[in-house]
Design an enzyme around this catalytic site. Structure first.
Site, PDB file in Angstrom:
ATOM      1  N   HIS A 172      18.711  33.289  34.160  1.00  0.00           N
ATOM      2  CA  HIS A 172      19.013  33.441  35.589  1.00  0.00           C
ATOM      3  C   HIS A 172      20.491  33.808  35.698  1.00  0.00           C
ATOM      4  O   HIS A 172      21.348  32.990  35.392  1.00  0.00           O
ATOM      5  CB  HIS A 172      18.721  32.145  36.345  1.00  0.00           C
ATOM      6  CG  HIS A 172      17.282  31.715  36.244  1.00  0.00           C
ATOM      7  ND1 HIS A 172      16.304  32.198  37.084  1.00  0.00           N
ATOM      8  CD2 HIS A 172      16.655  30.899  35.367  1.00  0.00           C
ATOM      9  CE1 HIS A 172      15.130  31.671  36.747  1.00  0.00           C
ATOM     10  NE2 HIS A 172      15.321  30.884  35.705  1.00  0.00           N
ATOM     11  N   ASP A 194      16.078  29.918  29.435  1.00  0.00           N
ATOM     12  CA  ASP A 194      15.998  29.491  30.839  1.00  0.00           C
ATOM     13  C   ASP A 194      17.391  29.092  31.332  1.00  0.00           C
ATOM     14  O   ASP A 194      17.558  28.103  32.067  1.00  0.00           O
ATOM     15  CB  ASP A 194      14.982  28.373  31.054  1.00  0.00           C
ATOM     16  CG  ASP A 194      14.633  28.168  32.530  1.00  0.00           C
ATOM     17  OD1 ASP A 194      15.112  28.959  33.383  1.00  0.00           O
ATOM     18  OD2 ASP A 194      13.886  27.222  32.840  1.00  0.00           O
TER      19      ASP A 194
HETATM   20 ZN   LIG Z   1      10.532  28.618  35.639  1.00  0.00          ZN
END
Ligand SMILES: [Zn+2]
Length: 474
Positions: A109, A352
């Site tokens: 992200h 992540d």
């Molecule tokens: Zn996720």
């Protein structure tokens, strides 16, 4: 090759599992200076006497590797002898170091557009370079959501401007990630998207998921699911178990993940589409995936370093930096994930990487955002698991390089002569302490702050260009 120290393992704090890291220790006398991005790159680079590891080619030996004009030109014992005499040649002493294909993160992200106070493409890619990554896939839960060609194109253009590791956008499955109307996946793919996902949200409707798989299949795009039955996780703060009961926090049962994975495997079989499970955290999901793979269904999966290393006990003390989605689970789940990664049931490791500012983390546990950063600590955590015997090194290298390329259909990373020089030099025994100052990421939300880790990235090359080099003082 590795130094194991029984006393230190025995002193490990309880929330860390037995991977041989995570014990608070005084910082050692190793001082790493600020690291630089975008080094001047010599025209010829020779890695001399380095342990080159490429499981795809059964290569694990001490060799010289020569890089010229962005390409690996020679690999072999003494292969650098002639090149090192060339003008402008730089020789990197490979003693005690490893040379691998640089890593691919298929789940990060980067927060741009919309939340640049947490991270932006420049700082996210700098963190990726420092972590040994040559390519990073950016999840679409930005503001606005990346559900259009225009945003995908903007991300690609912005990354090209920044330089460094390459950014591969992942487009949304549904408009606004609302789980209803499918995006124009053909447009997203043409603009550079390598997959689609509503990550952060699960595609809850089986009918929408079926249509998404059918539609993505026509564009040969992989559908990445954030597997969470939201009807079972309303208000959930952490893994449902004895620790959540003790802390008085509402639990997220592992079945919320298993139910979606089981349903989706059936839909993947029905549609013949490529289906990938993001951040697998439960032993039930592992069982379902193992069975699906045995039956020849086109499913793949990833696990994060934090789910492989920490258990739900890490949350004790209401530590918001350990609040993640899916939550850190029990030792049994952790063991199942490790076994699944070792035997290939879980194909890849993905970080992540989820940056958050102190605004979202220095608050009540119930109010805190989920996620931790991971690009810069990924390698060291995995090497801890290799040292403890939990994972074979060749599998870890594959899980960070060729496996994510396979999942997404990207060019296969390789140490073969003629391959693009996306490379990382690893110092497997270097100890370093994670500090806010050292981290390139704009956010510092990791429970590893202050921890000493073993294994560091020395140098990252993307297309033969040095995008990161660690400087050591004293
Ligand atoms: Zn996720």
């Amino acid at each position: 090759m590795f130094i194991r120290d029984a006393n230190r393992t025995a002193n490990a704090t309880s929330h860390f599992t037995s991977c041989g890291l995570g014990y608070p220790l005084p910082a050692r006398n190793v001082v790493l200076a600020a690291c630089r991005m975008s080094q001047p790159t010599p025209s010829v680079l020779v890695f001399s006497g380095i342990r080159a590891i490429d499981p795809g080619r059964n290569l694990d030996s001490l060799v010289d590797v020569v890089v010229e004009r962005g390409v690996i030109t020679k690999v072999g014992p003494k292969a650098g002898d002639a090149a090192r005499k060339a003008e402008g040649c730089r020789v990197v002493d490979g003693k005690g170091k490893w040379l691998l294909s640089a890593f691919i993160d298929l789940h990060a992200h980067l927060r741009e557009p919309g939340q640049e106070y947490k991270e932006d493409i420049a700082t996210g890619l700098a963190a990726a370079a420092a972590g040994g990554f040559a390519r990073v896939c950016a999840m679409p839960n930005t503001r606005p959501v990346n559900d259009t060609r225009a945003i995908t194109e903007m991300l690609v253009a912005r990354a090209a401007e920044v330089g460094g590791p390459r950014l591969h956008p992942i487009g949304a499955i549904t408009v606004g990630q609302k789980g209803e109307e499918l995006t124009e996946m053909g447009d997203l793919r043409d603009a550079g998207a390598v997959a689609v996902s509503d990550d952060g949200h699960c595609v809850m409707s089986a009918s929408v998921m079926r249509r998404a798989l059918e539609y993505a299949r026509t564009f040969d795009l992989c559908v990445i699911q954030h597997a969470e039955d939201h009807t079972l996780t309303q208000g959930a703060q952490m893994h449902e178990g004895v620790v959540s009961a003790r802390l008085g926090l509402r639990g997220w049962p592992r079945e919320a993940e298993d139910i979606i994975v089981a349903r989706d495997v059936m839909l993947a079989e029905l549609t013949g589409a490529r289906y990938h499970v993001a951040h697998v955290s439960s032993m039930g999901a592992v069982r379902i995936l193992r069975d699906a793979k045995a039956r020849g269904i086109a499913v793949t999966a990833e696990a994060t370093p934090h789910h492989l290393v920490f258990t739900d006990e890490a949350v004790i003390g209401y530590r918001t930096e350990c609040k993640v989605n899916p939550p850190l689970r029990s030792q049994q789940d952790v063991n199942a994930l490790r076994a699944a990664l070792a035997d290939g049931t879980i194909d890849c490791v993905a970080t992540d990487h989820a940056p958050h500012s102190p605004l979202e983390k220095d608050c009540e546990f119930q109010e805190a955002a989920t996620g931790m950063i991971g690009l810069e600590t990924c390698l060291a955590l995995l090497l801890g698991l290799v040292r403890s015997g939990a994972l074979p090194l060749a599998r870890v290298v594959d899980a960070l390089t060729a496996a994510p390329a396979r999942v997404l259909g990207l060019e296969k990373p390789s140490l073969a002569e003629g391959a693009r020089a996306d490379l990382v030099v690893v110092a497997p025994e270097r100890r370093w302490t994670v500090t806010a100052e050292k981290l390139r990421s704009k956010s510092k939300n990791t429970p590893l702050l202050g921890q000493e880790l073993t294994g560091a990235v020395d140098l990252t090359l993307v297309g033969g260009k040095i995008v990161f080099e660690r400087q050591e003082d004293g």
